[in-house]
Design a protein around this motif. Sequence first.
Motif, mmCIF file in Angstrom:
data_model
loop_
_atom_site.group_PDB
_atom_site.id
_atom_site.type_symbol
_atom_site.label_atom_id
_atom_site.label_comp_id
_atom_site.label_asym_id
_atom_site.label_seq_id
_atom_site.Cartn_x
_atom_site.Cartn_y
_atom_site.Cartn_z
ATOM 1 N N TRP A 138 10.729 3.126 -13.211
ATOM 2 C CA TRP A 138 10.328 1.725 -13.261
ATOM 3 C C TRP A 138 10.439 1.184 -14.683
ATOM 4 N N LEU A 191 2.434 -0.657 -7.050
ATOM 5 C CA LEU A 191 2.924 0.505 -6.317
ATOM 6 C C LEU A 191 3.051 1.721 -7.235
ATOM 7 N N SER A 202 2.167 4.476 1.609
ATOM 8 C CA SER A 202 2.698 3.118 1.543
ATOM 9 C C SER A 202 4.045 3.102 0.820
ATOM 10 N N ARG A 203 4.171 3.857 -0.259
ATOM 11 C CA ARG A 203 5.442 3.872 -1.002
ATOM 12 C C ARG A 203 6.557 4.511 -0.182
ATOM 13 N N PHE A 233 8.445 8.348 -10.977
ATOM 14 C CA PHE A 233 8.459 6.948 -10.547
ATOM 15 C C PHE A 233 8.165 6.021 -11.714
ATOM 16 N N GLU A 251 3.402 -3.623 -11.636
ATOM 17 C CA GLU A 251 3.804 -3.074 -10.342
ATOM 18 C C GLU A 251 2.715 -2.143 -9.810
ATOM 19 N N ARG A 263 7.722 2.242 2.674
ATOM 20 C CA ARG A 263 8.585 1.165 2.196
ATOM 21 C C ARG A 263 9.969 1.710 1.840
ATOM 22 N N GLY A 264 10.013 2.789 1.090
ATOM 23 C CA GLY A 264 11.289 3.307 0.635
ATOM 24 C C GLY A 264 12.173 3.808 1.760
ATOM 25 N N THR A 273 -1.021 -4.677 0.557
ATOM 26 C CA THR A 273 -1.010 -3.297 0.076
ATOM 27 C C THR A 273 -1.920 -3.151 -1.135
ATOM 28 N N LEU A 280 10.666 -1.822 -2.955
ATOM 29 C CA LEU A 280 9.683 -0.941 -3.584
ATOM 30 C C LEU A 280 8.783 -1.729 -4.528
ATOM 31 N N THR A 281 7.973 -2.564 -3.935
ATOM 32 C CA THR A 281 6.961 -3.324 -4.663
ATOM 33 C C THR A 281 5.773 -3.522 -3.747
ATOM 34 N N ALA A 282 4.581 -3.597 -4.304
ATOM 35 C CA ALA A 282 3.366 -3.691 -3.496
ATOM 36 C C ALA A 282 3.029 -5.149 -3.218
#
Length: 406
Positions: free
Chosen positions: A213, A281, A330-331, A209, A279, A334-335, A347, A341-343
């Motif tokens: 990013w 996340l 949480s990731r 990840f 980021e 969202r995905g 969160t 894909l951002t916090a």
Amino acid sequence: MANETDAHPIKRKPVPRGIAHTGPVILAYGFRPFFLGAGIWAVLAMALWIGALVHGLPIGGPYGGPAWHAHEMLFGYTSAALAGFLLTAIPNWTGRLPVSGAPLAALVLVWLAGRLALIVPDAIGLVWTIALDTAFLPLLFAICLREVVAGKKWRDLKVLAGVLALGAANGGFHALVLTQGDPALASRLAVSAYVMLIGIIGGRVVPSFTRNWLAKRHLTNLPASYDRLDTAALLVALVALAFWVALPEHWATSLFCIIAAGLHAARLHRWKGWQTGEERLVLVLHLAYAALPLGFVAVALVPFGLLDPAGALHVFTVGAIGLMTLAIMSRATRGHTGMPLTAPPLTAISYGFLVVGAIFRPAAMLLPDHYMTLVSLSGLCWMLAFVLYLWEYAPALVIRRKPRPD
């Protein structure tokens, strides 16, 4: 024909998301019911434990409050979070369809039955309570093993070895309680299994990840690829944890734990996490993994009387296991539900609460005059973190489908 096949290999179709487009959304994918259940139980189980500590609330029957709390955090909350992750990740690893619908519902009901039975174990009898609770992890193991073998992903069997160890630890926990033994041995085995799973799976997802990013931002200082240092870190961790399980206050445990801490700290440093501050996340994955070397250091201090066993254990449980599961939950939510894909702020705040809770819990042992206050504050931070998770993600888990591509 053989040459033509070799020259033009058949491409595997991508794994579809949200397979079931009819029926309850919550049963379309493993992460949905298990992440929801994990979040709810994280709050309720901690509330019951704080009630037992502060107000003498009777929970756990013959198990007693402390043993019930340890069990429900390790085999209640965390096993649900693990199930949600595995039932969602394994289809990606194998290219097979995910478990959904009625089979998924049955597995969830087995997990839920164990939670309800253990609140008052005598209500249906200890034998039935133990049977209900110990059934979940073997069932999860069998389902995952079937998928891994069918997909011929042999390297992923080491992940399932962790699930097998957890099942053994759960059975051992019940046996030790019933025979008037100390369930701390089984707790250490369970924590060790989770630590190894974080080392193995985290060693895939954290640098992956992070690399994705950073690459999107055209940065060239990318995480190092897997090599001998990663293998050494995992092998030494396995030895250190084996000593911790069997000889938690022996000098050899301290020696191997210090070496493991250094190797995992070096491993984490090679993943370039300091570049991901924009980021949260991604950054939170590095923070959660950082609790592994800190946990090994904490365990190494116990034989010298510099930290008590419970305080050291909670560096692993709240810091590494708690924060990593919340980050992944949480990731993944969202995905797999089509969210960016951002916090968002809630969160990020939930991560902050859990980090603070991870600091308060071992600090309670170092400040005995404030023990109850710090333990209660740590539990409150844990609850707030998961209340925020449920507030933000429960609707998505229950009703939001990932949009299908045109």
